[in-house]
Design a protein around this motif. Structure first.
Motif, PDB file in Angstrom:
ATOM      1  N   VAL A 225      -1.412  -2.235  -4.882  1.00  0.00           N
ATOM      2  CA  VAL A 225      -1.651  -0.347  -5.188  1.00  0.00           C
ATOM      3  C   VAL A 225      -2.561   0.866  -4.575  1.00  0.00           C
ATOM      4  O   VAL A 225      -3.694   0.047  -5.197  1.00  0.00           O
ATOM      5  CB  VAL A 225      -1.487  -0.121  -7.306  1.00  0.00           C
ATOM      6  N   ILE A 226      -2.389   1.642  -4.235  1.00  0.00           N
ATOM      7  CA  ILE A 226      -3.196   2.498  -3.903  1.00  0.00           C
ATOM      8  C   ILE A 226      -2.927   3.886  -4.732  1.00  0.00           C
ATOM      9  O   ILE A 226      -1.886   4.124  -4.898  1.00  0.00           O
ATOM     10  CB  ILE A 226      -3.160   3.076  -2.324  1.00  0.00           C
ATOM     11  N   GLU A 227      -3.672   4.055  -5.779  1.00  0.00           N
ATOM     12  CA  GLU A 227      -3.901   4.820  -6.774  1.00  0.00           C
ATOM     13  C   GLU A 227      -4.277   5.829  -6.011  1.00  0.00           C
ATOM     14  O   GLU A 227      -5.868   5.853  -6.032  1.00  0.00           O
ATOM     15  CB  GLU A 227      -4.347   4.458  -7.964  1.00  0.00           C
ATOM     16  N   LEU A 238      -7.191   7.538   1.879  1.00  0.00           N
ATOM     17  CA  LEU A 238      -7.053   5.674   1.464  1.00  0.00           C
ATOM     18  C   LEU A 238      -5.839   5.160   2.281  1.00  0.00           C
ATOM     19  O   LEU A 238      -6.315   3.786   2.285  1.00  0.00           O
ATOM     20  CB  LEU A 238      -6.907   5.630   0.193  1.00  0.00           C
ATOM     21  N   VAL A 239      -4.889   6.000   2.429  1.00  0.00           N
ATOM     22  CA  VAL A 239      -3.674   5.393   2.960  1.00  0.00           C
ATOM     23  C   VAL A 239      -4.395   5.088   4.322  1.00  0.00           C
ATOM     24  O   VAL A 239      -4.281   4.345   5.086  1.00  0.00           O
ATOM     25  CB  VAL A 239      -2.705   6.287   3.329  1.00  0.00           C
ATOM     26  N   GLY A 240      -5.407   5.464   5.199  1.00  0.00           N
ATOM     27  CA  GLY A 240      -5.732   5.469   6.610  1.00  0.00           C
ATOM     28  C   GLY A 240      -6.389   4.696   6.320  1.00  0.00           C
ATOM     29  O   GLY A 240      -6.927   3.624   7.170  1.00  0.00           O
ATOM     30  N   GLU A 241      -7.191   4.289   5.404  1.00  0.00           N
ATOM     31  CA  GLU A 241      -7.922   3.136   5.097  1.00  0.00           C
ATOM     32  C   GLU A 241      -7.682   1.853   5.361  1.00  0.00           C
ATOM     33  O   GLU A 241      -7.635   0.867   6.041  1.00  0.00           O
ATOM     34  CB  GLU A 241      -9.266   2.702   3.846  1.00  0.00           C
ATOM     35  N   GLY A 261      -1.205  14.257   1.925  1.00  0.00           N
ATOM     36  CA  GLY A 261      -2.154  12.898   2.237  1.00  0.00           C
ATOM     37  C   GLY A 261      -1.630  12.071   3.218  1.00  0.00           C
ATOM     38  O   GLY A 261      -2.328  11.179   4.422  1.00  0.00           O
ATOM     39  N   LEU A 262       0.428  11.516   2.354  1.00  0.00           N
ATOM     40  CA  LEU A 262       0.142  10.438   3.084  1.00  0.00           C
ATOM     41  C   LEU A 262       0.623  10.794   5.063  1.00  0.00           C
ATOM     42  O   LEU A 262       0.991  10.290   5.644  1.00  0.00           O
ATOM     43  CB  LEU A 262       1.697   9.938   2.547  1.00  0.00           C
ATOM     44  N   ILE A 263       1.382  11.832   4.658  1.00  0.00           N
ATOM     45  CA  ILE A 263       2.081  12.306   5.615  1.00  0.00           C
ATOM     46  C   ILE A 263       0.516  12.595   7.260  1.00  0.00           C
ATOM     47  O   ILE A 263       0.989  12.123   7.922  1.00  0.00           O
ATOM     48  CB  ILE A 263       2.738  13.726   5.586  1.00  0.00           C
ATOM     49  N   SER A 264      -0.465  13.508   6.499  1.00  0.00           N
ATOM     50  CA  SER A 264      -1.071  13.351   6.975  1.00  0.00           C
ATOM     51  C   SER A 264      -2.123  12.298   8.287  1.00  0.00           C
ATOM     52  O   SER A 264      -2.248  12.608   8.920  1.00  0.00           O
ATOM     53  CB  SER A 264      -2.761  14.049   6.462  1.00  0.00           C
ATOM     54  N   ALA A 265      -1.867  11.687   6.856  1.00  0.00           N
ATOM     55  CA  ALA A 265      -2.108   9.897   7.304  1.00  0.00           C
ATOM     56  C   ALA A 265      -1.780   9.280   7.921  1.00  0.00           C
ATOM     57  O   ALA A 265      -2.112   8.528   9.634  1.00  0.00           O
ATOM     58  CB  ALA A 265      -2.706   8.812   6.382  1.00  0.00           C
ATOM     59  N   LEU A 266      -0.407   9.830   8.403  1.00  0.00           N
ATOM     60  CA  LEU A 266       0.513   8.934   9.523  1.00  0.00           C
ATOM     61  C   LEU A 266       0.895   9.861  10.118  1.00  0.00           C
ATOM     62  O   LEU A 266       1.168   8.945  11.810  1.00  0.00           O
ATOM     63  CB  LEU A 266       2.552   9.031   9.011  1.00  0.00           C
ATOM     64  N   LYS A 267      -0.386  10.962  10.363  1.00  0.00           N
ATOM     65  CA  LYS A 267       0.376  11.764  11.421  1.00  0.00           C
ATOM     66  C   LYS A 267      -0.852  11.188  13.064  1.00  0.00           C
ATOM     67  O   LYS A 267      -0.835  11.564  14.048  1.00  0.00           O
ATOM     68  CB  LYS A 267       0.175  13.337  11.675  1.00  0.00           C
TER      69      LYS A 267
END
Length: 356
Positions: A225-227, A238-241, A261-267
């Motif tokens: 799990v990513i907290e 963290l998601v990017g990594e 933050g998740l959306i930014s990493a996906l973009k």
């Protein structure tokens, strides 16, 4: 005709003033007389209209809502719904105040709960953190005969009176069933993004998600799990990594906030294999991501219903009357880009006369 206070007085052989003192639990009535009045009430089947009595007395209910601070979009939407309830105060005879504390900070939450107890409100609604110290603070409120409703995240094992929120285990199981179906024959592990495992709603969603993925979709391993602490910058990093370390990731379940933050990493992903993304809470950011195809499914809880439910339950507890369970059940909405509601119906917008 329904029995009246006059019928009670006649059946018990006492004055109307004595009946009034007994009904309102005031002093000045001998025990034997009080028992005679209570027996008469039971014998003739008198049911008091508490709402009418409170209206006649112009009773006002002071409530305190304790919410996490920060820029969590869902929590700010929840706060907007509390402010909408404040706008209805004159009609609903409430006096609602909002207290904010740092997110995931049990010590600050305990202090806020104890400060609320010191002013003796008619009830407290709180977004709970699952901590023994928070449980003890809620129990102190209960011991002081102050009703407590937990919002969004529950506090099992405490003396709280009611939980206004969705069934989070069912929400996690629903997310897993959707994830497995959306992935189809694709292989690869699934990442899980949470705010903090200190809050029960995140742990329960993970419990439900893990159970169904293990039972029905065991071919997809679950990564640690990513907290992200609901911090957009931390979540993006963290998601990017995680995506860089495991480019074969097939799905991401975001069971808390931090979706910006998740959306930014996906973009930032370029020419990468598609990832199935299931997230919680319909906000302006997740709505846009759903329309862009960055997110596949949004599981949503109605913040307005939760706040209205909390107010109804706290009033009922303050009056000592029953809560209507079916009315207070908070539903789980499932949104694809094809069935999005109008924007003004989201958690961020003010209400427009909706009733639950």
């Amino acid at each position: 005709m329904r029995p009246t206070v006059h019928d009670i007085a006649a059946a018990a052989g006492v004055s109307l003033a004595t009946v009034d003192r007994v009904l309102n639990q005031r002093a000045g009535v001998r025990t034997v007389t009080r028992e005679r009045v209570e027996q008469a009430i039971e014998r003739i089947g008198y049911v008091r209209d508490v709402a009418a009595a409170n209206l006649a007395k112009s009773r006002v209910y002071p409530f305190i809502f304790i919410l996490p601070s920060g820029d969590n979009s869902f929590m700010r939407g929840l706060e907007a719904q509390v402010r909408a309830a404040i706008g209805r105060s004159a009609v609903e005879r409430t006096d609602i105040s909002i207290v904010t504390v740092p997110a995931f900070n049990a010590e600050a939450l305990v202090a806020a709960l104890d400060e609320a107890r010191a002013v003796s409100p008619a009830g407290v609604a709180v977004v709970a953190i699952d901590s023994p110290h928070v449980v003890a603070a809620v129990d102190r409120l209960s011991a002081a005969r102050i009703p407590v409703v937990t919002l969004v995240s529950d506090l099992a094992g405490s003396a709280r009176d009611h939980f206004a929120g969705i069934d989070n285990i069912a929400a996690g199981r629903t997310a897993a069933s959707l994830m497995g179906r959306f992935l189809g024959g694709r292989s690869g592990p699934v990442a899980v993004l949470a705010g903090s495992m200190l809050v029960r709603d995140h742990r329960e969603r993970l419990e439900g998600f893990r159970a169904v993925m293990t039972e029905n979709f065991g071919g997809h391993a679950l990564l640690p799990v990513i907290e992200g602490q609901d911090d957009p910058d931390l979540v993006e990093r963290l998601v990017g990594e995680a995506l860089a370390a495991a480019p074969e990731i097939a799905g991401i379940y975001s069971l808390g906030a931090g979706n910006r933050g998740l959306i930014s990493a996906l973009k930032r992903r370029k020419n990468a294999a598609p990832v199935c993304v299931i997230a919680h809470e319909l906000t302006q950011h997740t709505r846009a991501a759903l329309n862009e195809g960055l997110i596949d499914v949004i599981l949503n809880q109605d913040a307005g219903h939760e706040v209205r439910s909390a107010v109804r339950v706290l009033k009922a507890k303050a009056d000592g009357v029953a809560v209507i369970g079916a009315q207070e059940r908070i539903r789980l909405d499932i949104f694809l880009k094809d069935n999005l509601p109008f924007e003004q119906d989201s958690n961020q917008a003010p209400e427009r006369g909706r009733q639950d």
